[in-house]
Design an enzyme around this catalytic site. Structure first.
Site, short mmCIF file in Angstrom:
data_model
loop_
_atom_site.label_atom_id
_atom_site.label_comp_id
_atom_site.label_asym_id
_atom_site.label_seq_id
_atom_site.Cartn_x
_atom_site.Cartn_y
_atom_site.Cartn_z
CB SER A 1 -1.58 -21.88 -62.69
OG SER A 1 -2.28 -20.68 -62.46
CG HIS B 1 -5.06 -23.41 -65.39
ND1 HIS B 1 -6.12 -24.24 -65.69
CD2 HIS B 1 -5.45 -22.65 -64.33
CE1 HIS B 1 -7.10 -24.00 -64.85
NE2 HIS B 1 -6.73 -23.03 -64.02
CG ASP C 1 -6.20 -19.61 -62.51
OD1 ASP C 1 -7.15 -20.39 -62.62
OD2 ASP C 1 -5.05 -19.97 -62.16
CG MET D 1 -8.93 -14.67 -60.43
SD MET D 1 -7.81 -14.63 -59.00
CE MET D 1 -6.96 -16.18 -59.22
CG HIS E 1 -10.33 -21.68 -63.80
ND1 HIS E 1 -9.63 -21.86 -62.61
CD2 HIS E 1 -11.65 -21.71 -63.45
CE1 HIS E 1 -10.48 -21.99 -61.62
NE2 HIS E 1 -11.71 -21.88 -62.11
CG MET F 1 -11.36 -18.53 -60.82
SD MET F 1 -10.12 -18.47 -59.51
CE MET F 1 -8.99 -19.73 -60.07
CG MET G 1 -11.67 -24.49 -57.77
SD MET G 1 -10.19 -24.07 -58.73
CE MET G 1 -9.21 -23.17 -57.51
N GLY H 1 -9.08 -17.86 -55.89
CA GLY H 1 -8.81 -16.44 -55.74
C GLY H 1 -7.37 -16.09 -55.50
CG PHE H 2 -5.77 -14.96 -52.83
CD1 PHE H 2 -5.19 -13.73 -53.11
CD2 PHE H 2 -7.04 -14.98 -52.27
CE1 PHE H 2 -5.85 -12.55 -52.84
CE2 PHE H 2 -7.72 -13.80 -52.00
CZ PHE H 2 -7.12 -12.58 -52.28
N GLY H 3 -3.13 -17.77 -55.25
CA GLY H 3 -2.20 -18.88 -55.40
C GLY H 3 -1.50 -19.17 -54.08
N GLY H 4 -0.83 -20.31 -54.04
CA GLY H 4 0.02 -20.65 -52.89
C GLY H 4 -0.70 -21.12 -51.65
CG ASP I 1 -6.06 -24.51 -60.09
OD1 ASP I 1 -4.96 -24.45 -59.53
OD2 ASP I 1 -6.59 -23.54 -60.68
N GLY I 2 -4.81 -26.30 -57.28
CA GLY I 2 -4.62 -25.76 -55.93
C GLY I 2 -3.77 -26.66 -55.06
N GLY I 3 -2.60 -26.18 -54.68
CA GLY I 3 -1.74 -26.96 -53.80
C GLY I 3 -1.17 -28.21 -54.44
N GLY J 1 0.91 -24.05 -60.13
CA GLY J 1 1.41 -22.71 -60.34
C GLY J 1 2.72 -22.45 -59.62
CB SER J 2 3.42 -21.59 -56.08
OG SER J 2 2.40 -20.62 -56.01
#
Length: 215
Positions: free
Chosen positions: A7, A32, A34, A36, A65, A67, A136, A141-144, A174-176, A196-197
């Site tokens: 991401s 990827h 994102d 927003m 993607h 959002m 999701m 809306g936010f990474g990490g 996507d996420g964590g 991502g992170s």
């Protein structure tokens, strides 16, 4: 073996070209992106000037993607980027089937994204029309953010639905997504890992991508 779609949201935007070149060299399958709008989600990321620059520099297929509210407004612009996949939230478009048709007509693959609280059962009448479903595993809306554990069961439910309908639809999460959650997700039935992170924050991001891809 899982597909990996790092991401860009977690990249260093002061050195974006450097990070894109790293992705180009790596074994990442897709990139990827994102997008927003500060309305559908409480954050703003980047728009078409950045997307166009990334599209010129990146050699990997673009996994876009949205959002945003009413993403169907940007189908033609996304197609002009040369995007491989356009992902829209089920919660953000009223006429989802029409939107999917228009994405296909524009020459792209279509993905549908579900927020953490949206049940997989809502996809029953559309699952055969899309190439991918993105679940999701954090609130968009936010990474990490911390991984939502219920995602594992949700992946299993989606895998059952795809099997029952006889589809070839891919499952993306996507996420964590990191070293502890990624193997569990793949075991549950995930095809594509967005990270991502965990990728961009690593000392050796190319090795992290290889490790994720080997799952």
């Amino acid at each position: 073996m899982a597909l990996v779609s790092p991401s860009l949201l977690a990249a260093d935007f002061l050195h974006l070209d450097r990070d894109i070149q790293m992705i180009n060299r790596s074994e990442a399958d897709w990139l990827h992106l994102d997008v927003m709008d500060g309305y559908f989600v409480p954050n703003i990321s980047f728009g078409f000037p950045v997307l166009e620059a990334v599209a010129k520099a990146c050699t990997k297929p673009l996994d876009v993607h949205y959002m945003i509210d009413r993403p169907e407004r940007y189908i033609q612009q996304t197609a002009k980027l040369g995007a491989m996949m356009m992902n829209v939230h089920l919660e953000a478009t009223v006429h989802l089937h029409r939107t999917i048709q228009e994405i296909h007509d524009a020459g792209m693959k279509a993905g549908v994204t579900l927020n953490p609280s949206t049940p997989v059962s809502l996809l029953e009448d559309i699952i055969g029309d899309v190439e991918m479903v993105l679940l999701m595993s954090v609130n968009p809306g936010f990474g990490g953010q911390k991984f939502i554990e219920n995602t594992i069961d949700k992946v299993k439910s989606l895998r059952r639905l795809i099997s029952e309908k006889g589809c070839q639809t891919l499952i993306e999460v996507d996420g964590g997504v990191q070293g502890e959650t990624a193997p569990r997700l793949v075991e549950a039935g995930v095809d594509v890992l967005v990270s991502g992170s965990y990728v961009f924050g690593a000392k050796d991001p190319e090795q992290v991508i290889r490790d994720l891809r080997s799952l």
